[in-house]
Design a protein around this motif. Sequence first.
Motif, PDB file in Angstrom:
ATOM      1  N   VAL A   4       0.840  -1.196   0.000  1.00  0.00           N
ATOM      2  CA  VAL A   4       0.000   0.000   0.000  1.00  0.00           C
ATOM      3  C   VAL A   4       0.881   1.255   0.000  1.00  0.00           C
ATOM      4  O   VAL A   4       1.885   1.312   0.706  1.00  0.00           O
ATOM      5  N   LYS A   5       0.534   2.228  -0.776  1.00  0.00           N
ATOM      6  CA  LYS A   5       1.259   3.496  -0.808  1.00  0.00           C
ATOM      7  C   LYS A   5       0.293   4.638  -0.534  1.00  0.00           C
ATOM      8  O   LYS A   5      -0.862   4.521  -0.881  1.00  0.00           O
ATOM      9  N   PRO A   6       0.716   5.782   0.050  1.00  0.00           N
ATOM     10  CA  PRO A   6       2.082   5.971   0.548  1.00  0.00           C
ATOM     11  C   PRO A   6       2.254   5.357   1.919  1.00  0.00           C
ATOM     12  O   PRO A   6       1.294   5.211   2.663  1.00  0.00           O
ATOM     13  N   ALA A   7       3.469   4.999   2.247  1.00  0.00           N
ATOM     14  CA  ALA A   7       3.822   4.503   3.590  1.00  0.00           C
ATOM     15  C   ALA A   7       5.327   4.735   3.773  1.00  0.00           C
ATOM     16  O   ALA A   7       6.075   4.577   2.809  1.00  0.00           O
ATOM     17  N   PRO A   8       5.796   5.103   4.906  1.00  0.00           N
ATOM     18  CA  PRO A   8       5.022   5.314   6.130  1.00  0.00           C
ATOM     19  C   PRO A   8       4.307   6.666   6.152  1.00  0.00           C
ATOM     20  O   PRO A   8       4.767   7.630   5.545  1.00  0.00           O
ATOM     21  N   VAL A   9       3.169   6.694   6.856  1.00  0.00           N
ATOM     22  CA  VAL A   9       2.458   7.937   7.135  1.00  0.00           C
ATOM     23  C   VAL A   9       2.322   8.002   8.659  1.00  0.00           C
ATOM     24  O   VAL A   9       2.024   6.986   9.292  1.00  0.00           O
ATOM     25  N   VAL A  10       2.546   9.171   9.234  1.00  0.00           N
ATOM     26  CA  VAL A  10       2.408   9.295  10.683  1.00  0.00           C
ATOM     27  C   VAL A  10       0.961   8.986  11.065  1.00  0.00           C
ATOM     28  O   VAL A  10       0.029   9.484  10.449  1.00  0.00           O
ATOM     29  N   ALA A  11       0.787   8.139  12.062  1.00  0.00           N
ATOM     30  CA  ALA A  11      -0.556   7.773  12.508  1.00  0.00           C
ATOM     31  C   ALA A  11      -1.235   8.985  13.128  1.00  0.00           C
ATOM     32  O   ALA A  11      -0.595   9.767  13.822  1.00  0.00           O
ATOM     33  N   SER A  12      -2.546   9.129  12.890  1.00  0.00           N
ATOM     34  CA  SER A  12      -3.199  10.312  13.453  1.00  0.00           C
ATOM     35  C   SER A  12      -3.222  10.251  14.978  1.00  0.00           C
ATOM     36  O   SER A  12      -3.154  11.275  15.648  1.00  0.00           O
ATOM     37  N   PHE A  13      -3.229   9.029  15.568  1.00  0.00           N
ATOM     38  CA  PHE A  13      -3.249   8.953  17.037  1.00  0.00           C
ATOM     39  C   PHE A  13      -1.902   9.277  17.664  1.00  0.00           C
ATOM     40  O   PHE A  13      -1.815   9.524  18.858  1.00  0.00           O
ATOM     41  N   SER A  14      -0.839   9.264  16.856  1.00  0.00           N
ATOM     42  CA  SER A  14       0.501   9.473  17.420  1.00  0.00           C
ATOM     43  C   SER A  14       0.610  10.887  17.991  1.00  0.00           C
ATOM     44  O   SER A  14       0.332  11.865  17.307  1.00  0.00           O
ATOM     45  N   SER A  15       1.009  10.996  19.250  1.00  0.00           N
ATOM     46  CA  SER A  15       1.048  12.305  19.914  1.00  0.00           C
ATOM     47  C   SER A  15       1.991  13.252  19.183  1.00  0.00           C
ATOM     48  O   SER A  15       3.036  12.866  18.683  1.00  0.00           O
ATOM     49  N   ARG A  16       1.592  14.518  19.148  1.00  0.00           N
ATOM     50  CA  ARG A  16       2.324  15.519  18.374  1.00  0.00           C
ATOM     51  C   ARG A  16       3.093  16.493  19.264  1.00  0.00           C
ATOM     52  O   ARG A  16       2.729  16.721  20.419  1.00  0.00           O
ATOM     53  N   GLY A  17       4.134  17.093  18.661  1.00  0.00           N
ATOM     54  CA  GLY A  17       4.813  18.220  19.274  1.00  0.00           C
ATOM     55  C   GLY A  17       3.953  19.445  19.090  1.00  0.00           C
ATOM     56  O   GLY A  17       2.823  19.330  18.615  1.00  0.00           O
ATOM     57  N   PRO A  18       4.372  20.673  19.418  1.00  0.00           N
ATOM     58  CA  PRO A  18       5.669  20.868  20.049  1.00  0.00           C
ATOM     59  C   PRO A  18       5.676  20.404  21.500  1.00  0.00           C
ATOM     60  O   PRO A  18       4.628  20.235  22.117  1.00  0.00           O
ATOM     61  N   ASN A  19       6.890  20.211  21.983  1.00  0.00           N
ATOM     62  CA  ASN A  19       7.157  19.812  23.350  1.00  0.00           C
ATOM     63  C   ASN A  19       6.681  20.916  24.289  1.00  0.00           C
ATOM     64  O   ASN A  19       7.180  22.032  24.260  1.00  0.00           O
ATOM     65  N   SER A  20       5.695  20.607  25.114  1.00  0.00           N
ATOM     66  CA  SER A  20       5.085  21.669  25.914  1.00  0.00           C
ATOM     67  C   SER A  20       5.960  22.074  27.095  1.00  0.00           C
ATOM     68  O   SER A  20       5.756  23.110  27.701  1.00  0.00           O
ATOM     69  N   ILE A  21       6.946  21.256  27.427  1.00  0.00           N
ATOM     70  CA  ILE A  21       7.814  21.609  28.553  1.00  0.00           C
ATOM     71  C   ILE A  21       8.985  22.453  28.085  1.00  0.00           C
ATOM     72  O   ILE A  21       9.339  23.454  28.697  1.00  0.00           O
ATOM     73  N   SER A  22       9.565  22.076  26.970  1.00  0.00           N
ATOM     74  CA  SER A  22      10.719  22.808  26.457  1.00  0.00           C
ATOM     75  C   SER A  22      10.663  22.789  24.934  1.00  0.00           C
ATOM     76  O   SER A  22      11.149  21.862  24.306  1.00  0.00           O
TER      77      SER A  22
END
Length: 577
Positions: free
Chosen positions: A451-469
Amino acid sequence: MGHFQQLVTFIVLLMLSIVSCKPNLQLNTHQTFIVRVQNNLKPNRYANHKTWYKSTLKSLSFSINSSHTRTQHNHGLLHVYNTVFHGFSARFTPQQAEELTNRPEILLVLPDRLLQLQTTRTPQFMGLTGTKDTHGIIKESDSGSNVIIGVLDTGIWPERVSFHDHDLGPVPSHWKGKCDGGDNFPENLCNKKLIGARYYSTGFYERQQGSARDTVGHGTHTTSTIAGRHVANASFLGLAQGVANGIAPKSRIAVYKMIAIGAFGAMEKGVLFSASGGNDGPTDSTISNVAPWITTVGASTIDRRFPADLVLGDGRVITGSSLYTGHGLPEGKYLPLIYAGNASISKIDDDEDDATCLPGTLNKDLVRGKIVLCDRGDGPRAEKAVVVRDAGGVGLVLANVEPMGEGLVADAFLIPGLAITQSKRTTLLQYIKSTNNPKATLIFKGTQLGVKPAPVVASFSSRGPNSISPSVLKPDIIAPGVDILAAWPDGVPPTEVATDKRRTEFNIVSGTSMSCPHVSGVAALLKGAHPDWSPAMIKSALMTTDLHGRSRWQDSTGRERLQRVQRLWFWRWTRGP
Ligand SMILES: *[C@@H]1O[C@H](CO)[C@@H](O)[C@H](O)[C@H]1NC(C)=O
Ligand SMILES: *[C@@H]1O[C@H](CO)[C@@H](O)[C@H](O)[C@H]1NC(C)=O
Ligand SMILES: *[C@@H]1O[C@H](CO)[C@@H](O)[C@H](O)[C@H]1NC(C)=O
């Protein structure tokens, strides 16, 4: 360089919070806390740290009062930690924790909680083509045979064929860890593959077995992804069939059934610490495990899908994803469709029905004999199929809602059912509203490769930006984490549905917990090929080169790719927290 540094790659795979086990901060309730202690402050009069910790607990006024701790000769001391950090765990109240925090030798007091588990084709997909490889890190590292991987997770099902030790050399002589026997887990279950098993279960794993045996599934799945041996003809109920193997199939495994803290201590000891970034995407700033010394892993798709079609009465086809393996609908059999939001007995507010198909919410008179469109939301996804079935429904369409978007994960529903994206949900709702007789049929298509395209970032994967730093960019890397096949224990249903009677040796699961072990496995191969590399060097290599040692940013379009990356950094930088 110490043996520990040479040989151990600790990997952490737990994450997030099972709803019922969130820390309970009622002031008078005893709960388990983990206490980090600055060990060099130990007064000389104590023979060892354990005596000191006990005395610390004893000296606090609450120990004398509390009937709970008084009954224990250890004054409530549950565990002493001395590998990746120093300290102990014990049971006391939050008020008492506060009291402890004020002591100079106490660095941190954390409520101990059961973290939510964030919970094969991927080695090939990642460019690791197996043991017959004549070049590359598989060969150089001898499939990781001298590397010991510590897996901090829910334990292991040691009898799975993925963990056999045929053809493995002797246990590396420097190994100093232990194989602790326990409930349903005699010591002799350890072998030249599974060389260590510890459990720290007195605290929150009370409901589980007193041994490293996995009664959840998560740990068995992740461990076999990192380092499972080759297993011919593996599949989940016939899906995703093929040779299953972990990324570092000869690496040794030491499992620790426990939670994960102390990553910095691990790093200082030369142990690479990789952790899943969380499953709270795609909302911004949801990434967890963001410390700079952790390798934080996001999840992506691979080139394999499990497609299923919902064919509408007007001939349009909505393609979704499903691991349903039972009898499909008879060919050409169309059934009426209904939206759960119009078939519910529970109201969210005055004019909107709950559409998430929680147990007991569906109106049986409206649902009987129909395919039901349920929205994702609270409750396990696969449970909604059972809710529909119990209300007399015959099919399930499980739809993404804002902000889940277009990412799909496949579930092993107990009735004909499929997952569809948010945009397909809109299409389907329009169709249901547009006709007096909405109907559809379901067609399941099994396993699809390439199957194409792959890899695609999963929508459930947590996103940045890093809220601490925000200047520490996270996640560090992505790896396969959608619909991943790996080993599974006996006695645990493949879905989160307690009444699911099916039992399988392998299961297909999604989450950043499934991507993290892929990175851990590659890290083990790198460590095996380059025993002198530090964790930072391994992390750098993971992030900047491909599996053949080529820079990720230099190829025929090298300059262009570098510029794209810089633009992305700039965009994230300027966007701020
Ligand atoms: C311990 O018990 C005594 C007597 O009941 C009480 O006065 C004191 O406040 C208690 N201390 C704590 C920390 O609960
Ligand atoms: C492979 O596994 C499938 C499903 O479990 C089974 O039906 C089939 O007979 C197996 N094939 C071989 C060659 O063992
Ligand atoms: C739900 O019911 C309302 C009122 O009968 C109707 O207007 C609407 O079109 C229905 N929506 C769907 C998706 O069936």
